[in-house]
Structure formats: C-alpha cells, structure tokens
Design an enzyme around this catalytic site. Sequence first.
Site, short mmCIF file in Angstrom:
data_model
loop_
_atom_site.label_atom_id
_atom_site.label_comp_id
_atom_site.label_asym_id
_atom_site.label_seq_id
_atom_site.Cartn_x
_atom_site.Cartn_y
_atom_site.Cartn_z
N ARG A 1 0.83 -1.21 0.00
CA ARG A 1 0.00 0.00 0.00
C ARG A 1 0.86 1.25 0.00
O ARG A 1 1.82 1.36 0.79
CB ARG A 1 -0.89 0.02 1.24
CG ARG A 1 -1.71 -1.24 1.43
CD ARG A 1 -3.07 -1.12 0.83
NE ARG A 1 -3.85 -2.35 1.02
CZ ARG A 1 -4.95 -2.63 0.33
NH1 ARG A 1 -5.41 -1.79 -0.58
NH2 ARG A 1 -5.60 -3.75 0.55
N GLU B 1 9.60 10.48 -7.33
CA GLU B 1 10.23 10.85 -6.06
C GLU B 1 11.14 9.75 -5.54
O GLU B 1 12.15 10.04 -4.90
CB GLU B 1 9.15 11.15 -5.01
CG GLU B 1 8.37 12.42 -5.33
CD GLU B 1 7.22 12.66 -4.36
OE1 GLU B 1 7.00 11.81 -3.47
OE2 GLU B 1 6.55 13.69 -4.52
N HIS C 1 8.66 1.68 -9.81
CA HIS C 1 7.44 1.22 -9.16
C HIS C 1 6.25 1.53 -10.04
O HIS C 1 6.18 2.58 -10.67
CB HIS C 1 7.27 1.85 -7.78
CG HIS C 1 7.45 3.34 -7.75
ND1 HIS C 1 8.69 3.93 -7.78
CD2 HIS C 1 6.56 4.35 -7.72
CE1 HIS C 1 8.55 5.24 -7.76
NE2 HIS C 1 7.26 5.53 -7.74
P1 5GP Z 1 6.68 8.53 -7.20
O1 5GP Z 1 6.34 9.98 -7.05
O2 5GP Z 1 8.15 8.28 -7.04
O3 5GP Z 1 6.11 7.92 -8.45
O4 5GP Z 1 5.90 7.79 -6.04
C1 5GP Z 1 6.49 7.39 -4.85
C2 5GP Z 1 5.36 6.92 -3.98
O5 5GP Z 1 5.91 6.21 -2.90
C3 5GP Z 1 4.51 8.06 -3.40
O6 5GP Z 1 3.15 7.89 -3.79
C4 5GP Z 1 4.71 7.92 -1.90
O7 5GP Z 1 3.53 8.18 -1.16
C5 5GP Z 1 5.17 6.49 -1.75
N1 5GP Z 1 6.08 6.25 -0.63
C6 5GP Z 1 7.20 6.96 -0.34
N2 5GP Z 1 7.82 6.43 0.73
C7 5GP Z 1 7.07 5.36 1.12
C8 5GP Z 1 7.21 4.42 2.17
O8 5GP Z 1 8.15 4.44 2.97
N3 5GP Z 1 6.26 3.45 2.27
C9 5GP Z 1 5.20 3.39 1.40
N4 5GP Z 1 4.32 2.40 1.59
N5 5GP Z 1 5.06 4.26 0.39
C10 5GP Z 1 5.98 5.24 0.26
#
Ligand code: 5GP
Length: 116
Positions: free
Chosen positions: A30, A96, A101
């Site tokens: 999640r 980020e 992912h």
């Molecule tokens: P991005 O912006 O890189 O595509 O998305 C990174 C996602 O990872 C974000 O939606 C953020 O909420 C999620 N995220 C960041 N750190 C953690 C974490 O430690 N645990 C979980 N479950 N999600 C994380």
Amino acid sequence: MSDNCIFCKIAAGTIPCGKVYEDDQVLAFRDIHPQAPVHVLVIPKRHIATLDDVQEVDRADMGHLLERTTHVARLLGVAEDGYRVIVNTRKHGGQEVYHIHVHLMAGKPLGPMLSR
Ligand code: 5GP
Ligand code: ZN
C-alpha cells in the site's frame, strides 16, 4: 540492493510495509499516502532506478512486473471495474523514489489523467 534506496529496504523487509502480494521477484504494498481508495505500489525486488534505465535483458522481468500488477488488481477485486497504472519517470514525470514502481490505483472513477 542499492544503498539508501527506501524501496530496496522495503523489499528486503528492513522497513515495514502494508504488503498485499509477494513472489520471488516482485512486491506489492500500500502507498503510504494513497491518492485513490486502492493505491498500491508494485516493485521489482531488484533495484532499477527508473523506467528509462530498463535494458533489453530486463524485458522478461518488466513483463512479469506488469503481469503481476494485473494479478494484484484481481486479488484486490478491482479488475472488473478497472484501474489505472502509472510509472512516473524522472523529474518531469514526478518521480520521487528512484526505484521503479508501478502505481496501481482504483476504487472509484479516477477522472481525467492530467490535471492542469
Ligand atoms: P513517485 O512519485 O516516485 O512515483 O511515487 C512514490 C510513492 O511512494 C509516493 O506515492 C509515496 O507516497 C510512496 N512512498 C514513499 N515512501 C514510502 C514508504 O516508505 N512506504 C510506502 N508504503 N510508500 C511510500
Ligand atoms: Zn532500490
């Protein structure tokens, strides 16, 4: 495993997560800040920083990642109504966390893809 990569640590089990599915290659958990009623991240356990770093040798693993994402959608009961998958890539893509992912988002009509 890449040093200081939070998703490598989650994949290794050293940081907890809300796991929804796991096999030897991928982990689904999640999102900590969900943007939809169902918001799951599906990651390869092997570190690859961005979609743009995928090489020809990674083809099978990327196919597995996407196929397992559909499996997770079925597991969570959202496949029939539908869902959105997003792979944010680098700065302009809003990435980020620099470990590939797949965002799997579902649970309500998600509306237009881009907000202005
Ligand atoms: P991005 O912006 O890189 O595509 O998305 C990174 C996602 O990872 C974000 O939606 C953020 O909420 C999620 N995220 C960041 N750190 C953690 C974490 O430690 N645990 C979980 N479950 N999600 C994380
Ligand atoms: Zn990593």
